[in-house]
Design a protein around this motif. Structure first.
Motif: not given
Length: 117
Positions: A55-57, A60-62, A65-68
């Motif tokens: 979940i943490q990874l 971090k990716e989201l 990418h500017g999603i969260v």
């Protein structure tokens, strides 16, 4: 975090979308955030069947990418929440379409997503 040695070829919108939300858990994480689940531990419980590290990874990716966006509160113990950005809000139509299709075709697939005979 893993870094690709070969460049991505993002010549079409489907590839861009798949790069940003294409994983087993990212759509579920985004859905949970839209339903008011914002803390990492609560997201892990909501999504289930995966580890806190995964979940943490994914978060971090989201975030990358500017999603969260991550909000850190200045308290001890540290409190962290995640919220959708305006860009993240813009992807909800895609997720809603995926959900609509999945609901309409749920009976066609077994628990292992194998086509039913």
């Amino acid at each position: 975090m893993y870094e690709r040695k070969t460049p991505d070829h993002l010549e079409c919108g489907i590839k861009v979308t798949a790069k940003v939300i294409g994983s087993k858990w990212k759509p579920c994480i985004i859905d949970a955030i839209t339903r008011g689940v914002h803390r990492p531990g609560a997201l892990q419980r909501e999504v289930g069947l995966t580890s806190r590290r995964v979940i943490q990874l994914q978060l971090k990716e989201l975030e990358m990418h500017g999603i969260v966006e991550k909000q850190v509160f200045p308290v001890l113990p540290q409190k962290v929440e995640y919220h959708l950005t305006p860009l993240g809000q813009s992807i909800l139509d895609v997720l809603n379409a995926m959900n609509t299709w999945g609901e309409a075709n749920r009976e066609r697939y077994s628990g292992e997503l194998e086509p039913a005979s």
